[in-house]
Design a protein around this motif. Structure first.
Motif, PDB file in Angstrom:
ATOM      1  N   GLN A  22       1.287  -1.430  -9.947  1.00 23.62           N
ATOM      2  CA  GLN A  22       0.784  -2.061  -8.732  1.00 23.62           C
ATOM      3  C   GLN A  22       0.626  -3.571  -8.909  1.00 23.62           C
ATOM      4  O   GLN A  22       0.962  -4.354  -8.012  1.00 23.62           O
ATOM      5  CB  GLN A  22      -0.548  -1.408  -8.348  1.00 23.62           C
ATOM      6  CG  GLN A  22      -0.402   0.050  -7.944  1.00 23.62           C
ATOM      7  CD  GLN A  22      -1.696   0.836  -8.076  1.00 23.62           C
ATOM      8  OE1 GLN A  22      -2.719   0.295  -8.496  1.00 23.62           O
ATOM      9  NE2 GLN A  22      -1.649   2.115  -7.748  1.00 23.62           N
ATOM     10  N   GLN A  73      -6.836  -3.251  -6.536  1.00 23.96           N
ATOM     11  CA  GLN A  73      -7.319  -3.491  -5.176  1.00 23.96           C
ATOM     12  C   GLN A  73      -8.032  -4.830  -5.077  1.00 23.96           C
ATOM     13  O   GLN A  73      -7.885  -5.565  -4.087  1.00 23.96           O
ATOM     14  CB  GLN A  73      -8.267  -2.374  -4.735  1.00 23.96           C
ATOM     15  CG  GLN A  73      -8.684  -2.498  -3.270  1.00 23.96           C
ATOM     16  CD  GLN A  73     -10.151  -2.195  -3.025  1.00 23.96           C
ATOM     17  OE1 GLN A  73     -10.865  -1.773  -3.927  1.00 23.96           O
ATOM     18  NE2 GLN A  73     -10.609  -2.397  -1.809  1.00 23.96           N
ATOM     19  N   THR A 116      -0.084  10.751  -8.573  1.00 21.49           N
ATOM     20  CA  THR A 116       1.254  10.753  -7.978  1.00 21.49           C
ATOM     21  C   THR A 116       1.268  10.322  -6.517  1.00 21.49           C
ATOM     22  O   THR A 116       2.281  10.462  -5.846  1.00 21.49           O
ATOM     23  CB  THR A 116       1.863  12.163  -8.083  1.00 21.49           C
ATOM     24  OG1 THR A 116       0.934  13.133  -7.597  1.00 21.49           O
ATOM     25  CG2 THR A 116       2.201  12.486  -9.522  1.00 21.49           C
ATOM     26  N   THR A 117       0.159   9.800  -6.026  1.00 25.21           N
ATOM     27  CA  THR A 117       0.120   9.268  -4.668  1.00 25.21           C
ATOM     28  C   THR A 117      -0.040   7.751  -4.737  1.00 25.21           C
ATOM     29  O   THR A 117      -0.476   7.214  -5.753  1.00 25.21           O
ATOM     30  CB  THR A 117      -1.049   9.870  -3.873  1.00 25.21           C
ATOM     31  OG1 THR A 117      -2.263   9.709  -4.625  1.00 25.21           O
ATOM     32  CG2 THR A 117      -0.830  11.351  -3.604  1.00 25.21           C
ATOM     33  N   PRO A 118       0.314   7.026  -3.689  1.00 27.06           N
ATOM     34  CA  PRO A 118       0.111   5.576  -3.716  1.00 27.06           C
ATOM     35  C   PRO A 118      -1.369   5.237  -3.732  1.00 27.06           C
ATOM     36  O   PRO A 118      -2.207   6.042  -3.341  1.00 27.06           O
ATOM     37  CB  PRO A 118       0.782   5.110  -2.419  1.00 27.06           C
ATOM     38  CG  PRO A 118       0.778   6.297  -1.525  1.00 27.06           C
ATOM     39  CD  PRO A 118       0.925   7.489  -2.421  1.00 27.06           C
ATOM     40  N   GLY A 119      -1.663   4.030  -4.179  1.00 31.22           N
ATOM     41  CA  GLY A 119      -3.043   3.579  -4.190  1.00 31.22           C
ATOM     42  C   GLY A 119      -3.701   3.754  -5.545  1.00 31.22           C
ATOM     43  O   GLY A 119      -3.106   4.269  -6.489  1.00 31.22           O
ATOM     44  N   GLY A 142      -2.739   5.375   0.598  1.00 32.73           N
ATOM     45  CA  GLY A 142      -3.029   6.382  -0.418  1.00 32.73           C
ATOM     46  C   GLY A 142      -4.200   7.266  -0.037  1.00 32.73           C
ATOM     47  O   GLY A 142      -4.192   8.474  -0.308  1.00 32.73           O
ATOM     48  N   GLY A 164       0.804  -1.215   0.000  1.00 34.50           N
ATOM     49  CA  GLY A 164       0.000   0.000   0.000  1.00 34.50           C
ATOM     50  C   GLY A 164       0.833   1.259   0.000  1.00 34.50           C
ATOM     51  O   GLY A 164       0.502   2.246  -0.666  1.00 34.50           O
ATOM     52  N   ILE A 165       1.950   1.241   0.710  1.00 26.80           N
ATOM     53  CA  ILE A 165       2.822   2.423   0.788  1.00 26.80           C
ATOM     54  C   ILE A 165       3.592   2.624  -0.511  1.00 26.80           C
ATOM     55  O   ILE A 165       3.857   3.761  -0.935  1.00 26.80           O
ATOM     56  CB  ILE A 165       3.791   2.278   1.975  1.00 26.80           C
ATOM     57  CG1 ILE A 165       3.011   2.330   3.301  1.00 26.80           C
ATOM     58  CG2 ILE A 165       4.859   3.365   1.947  1.00 26.80           C
ATOM     59  CD1 ILE A 165       3.843   1.993   4.517  1.00 26.80           C
ATOM     60  N   LEU A 166       3.938   1.529  -1.188  1.00 28.41           N
ATOM     61  CA  LEU A 166       4.790   1.605  -2.379  1.00 28.41           C
ATOM     62  C   LEU A 166       4.004   1.538  -3.685  1.00 28.41           C
ATOM     63  O   LEU A 166       4.623   1.469  -4.758  1.00 28.41           O
ATOM     64  CB  LEU A 166       5.810   0.453  -2.360  1.00 28.41           C
ATOM     65  CG  LEU A 166       6.779   0.438  -1.175  1.00 28.41           C
ATOM     66  CD1 LEU A 166       7.619  -0.828  -1.204  1.00 28.41           C
ATOM     67  CD2 LEU A 166       7.669   1.676  -1.202  1.00 28.41           C
ATOM     68  N   SER A 167       2.677   1.560  -3.631  1.00 27.88           N
ATOM     69  CA  SER A 167       1.876   1.317  -4.836  1.00 27.88           C
ATOM     70  C   SER A 167       1.680   2.584  -5.667  1.00 27.88           C
ATOM     71  O   SER A 167       0.565   3.034  -5.910  1.00 27.88           O
ATOM     72  CB  SER A 167       0.521   0.720  -4.458  1.00 27.88           C
ATOM     73  OG  SER A 167      -0.183   1.593  -3.586  1.00 27.88           O
ATOM     74  N   PHE A 168       2.788   3.152  -6.131  1.00 27.84           N
ATOM     75  CA  PHE A 168       2.751   4.287  -7.049  1.00 27.84           C
ATOM     76  C   PHE A 168       2.662   3.771  -8.491  1.00 27.84           C
ATOM     77  O   PHE A 168       2.936   2.601  -8.773  1.00 27.84           O
ATOM     78  CB  PHE A 168       4.016   5.127  -6.905  1.00 27.84           C
ATOM     79  CG  PHE A 168       4.138   5.838  -5.590  1.00 27.84           C
ATOM     80  CD1 PHE A 168       3.644   7.111  -5.415  1.00 27.84           C
ATOM     81  CD2 PHE A 168       4.762   5.218  -4.510  1.00 27.84           C
ATOM     82  CE1 PHE A 168       3.767   7.769  -4.205  1.00 27.84           C
ATOM     83  CE2 PHE A 168       4.892   5.863  -3.298  1.00 27.84           C
ATOM     84  CZ  PHE A 168       4.388   7.144  -3.141  1.00 27.84           C
TER      85      PHE A 168
END
Length: 433
Positions: free
Chosen positions: A38, A74, A280-283, A101, A28-32
């Motif tokens: 993803q 997801q 540009t945010t994760p998620g 995200g 979740g933190i790295l899912s850019f």
């Protein structure tokens, strides 16, 4: 009541719930980088590094998730968690894929309403809007090359563009029409014999609970604030949107943007900014819905303070947007093989995918007009609707920044995050000149 998780291959090392939690918190933190990046990240985790699934299981799960409405990345995370640890694993994996995200987007939404009038912050968002034009155009070209290889697909795409762009038909109607056209045009033969299905009883009660929880906030809002309150309107709109978002977030962005603007929740500039932030945010990219829900409630806050209303609007939007993904997985995953064996269903999905290209073309035109012109008028000629910009409102600065963004994406081949970062810096510089 207990649940028996799906049986794993003998060589698979199933994680503990704690291990699954740590793994998907990292995802979740790295899912850019959108769904492609993803999905690649989860493939490396679940197949290459941990051996939780083999290649065939992963690909079948991915194909199944692409049949469903909502964010496929997801849903893939939810499926992996469900396969490993039953419904608890599905809730953990799918929830943690979205949560980081969503928190980042919420923080950016608060910053946007509090500090957007600052010249520096306003310039930063101005640059991001220019980057969005190049990003949407690049995605349109990439997807159209992959999808529009047949004349039938090209015809469906053009029909979707006209339906949405000229006749303003509701997006759910366009999706239904594209599915029907796909089933008629793309099915090579009648339905194949269905593969043997795993009994679905294990998924029914978690799916039923997920369905009740999904719509529970709308019932609570209607009972306390009334069905005319903006929070109920936001929740009902995004709940409806959640069940027709086939083809990814880009498929519904034009409809979302026009509805958000028409309902007074956001301006065209707001929606451009929201898309840039979500890119540009994760998620999942569909987190742009949270931005729209936040703004809609923030700008009609009674009886709450504006910021409190915005937080509630963001929470309701996020819940009704992502909760259905758990419902689809818990109810449908046991029938994975049977659904994939249905050729008519696969053909309907192909029709929807072709229509997505037409809808994306409308999205690109809509965003470009509202980014480059300060005044865009809607002119109706009978059933036809045209967007007509005022030439006197042409924004030279926006055009220059958009041209630079195009050069970064198509000539310099810069990545998404680098492009947005550079354009944000140039936007700040432009605000100082």
């Amino acid at each position: 009541m207990t649940e028996t998780p799906p049986t794993l291959a003998p060589t698979t090392l199933a994680p503990t719930l704690a291990g699954l939690t740590r793994a998907f918190l990292a995802v979740g933190i790295l899912s850019f980088g959108g769904p492609a990046a993803q999905i690649a990240l989860m493939h490396r985790l679940a197949v290459e590094d941990r051996g939780w699934l083999d290649e065939g299981q992963f690909l079948r799960a991915l194909n199944f998730c692409m049949l469903l409405p909502g964010p496929e990345a997801q849903q893939l995370a939810t499926y992996i968690g469900w396969r490993l640890k039953g419904w608890r694993g599905g809730v953990i994996a799918g929830g943690l894929f979205v949560l980081p995200g969503a928190l980042v987007m919420l923080a950016l939404s608060v910053a946007y309403v509090l500090f957007a009038t600052s010249p520096l912050i306003g310039g930063l968002f101005f640059g991001i809007k220019a980057a969005v034009l190049a990003i949407v155009l690049e995605a349109l070209i990439r997807i159209s090359r992959r999808v529009l290889k047949q004349r039938q697909a090209q015809a469906v795409a053009v029909a979707a563009l006209l339906a949405v762009g000229l006749f303003a038909l509701p997006f759910p109607l366009v999706v239904a029409g594209a599915a029907l056209a796909g089933a008629l045009l793309f099915a090579a033969a009648a339905e194949a014999p269905p593969a043997a299905a795993r009994p679905a009883a294990a998924g029914l009660w978690p799916a039923a609970i997920a369905a009740l929880l999904w719509l529970a906030p709308l019932g609570l809002i209607a009972a306390t604030l009334g069905p005319g309150h903006v929070l109920f309107e936001i929740g009902a709109f995004f709940a409806k949107l959640a069940v027709v978002t086939f083809g990814g977030a880009y498929a519904i962005l034009a409809y979302l943007a026009e509805q958000a603007v028409g309902r007074g929740w956001a301006s065209p500039a707001d929606m451009l900014t929201g898309l840039g932030l979500a890119e540009t945010t994760p998620g999942p990219l569909i987190l742009v819905t949270q931005f729209a829900g936040f703004l809609g409630a923030y700008r009609a806050p009674e009886p709450f303070a504006p910021l409190a209303a915005g937080l509630l609007g963001a929470a309701v939007t996020t819940w009704v947007t992502f909760a259905p993904s758990f419902l689809w997985i818990f109810a449908g995953a046991p029938w994975l093989e049977t659904l994939q064996a249905n050729r008519r269903l696969a053909a309907a999905l192909q029709g929807i995918t072709a229509a997505v290209v037409g809808v994306m073309a409308h999205l690109a035109a809509w965003f470009a007009l509202h980014a480059l012109f300060a005044a865009v008028e809607t002119v109706r000629l009978g059933p036809v609707r045209l967007l007509v910009p005022d030439p006197a409102s042409f924004d030279v600065r926006a055009a220059v920044l958009a041209a630079i963004a195009m050069a970064l994406v198509f000539v310099a081949r810069r990545g998404l995050v680098a492009t947005v970062a550079i354009m944000a810096g140039l936007g700040v510089l432009a605000s100082l000149i």
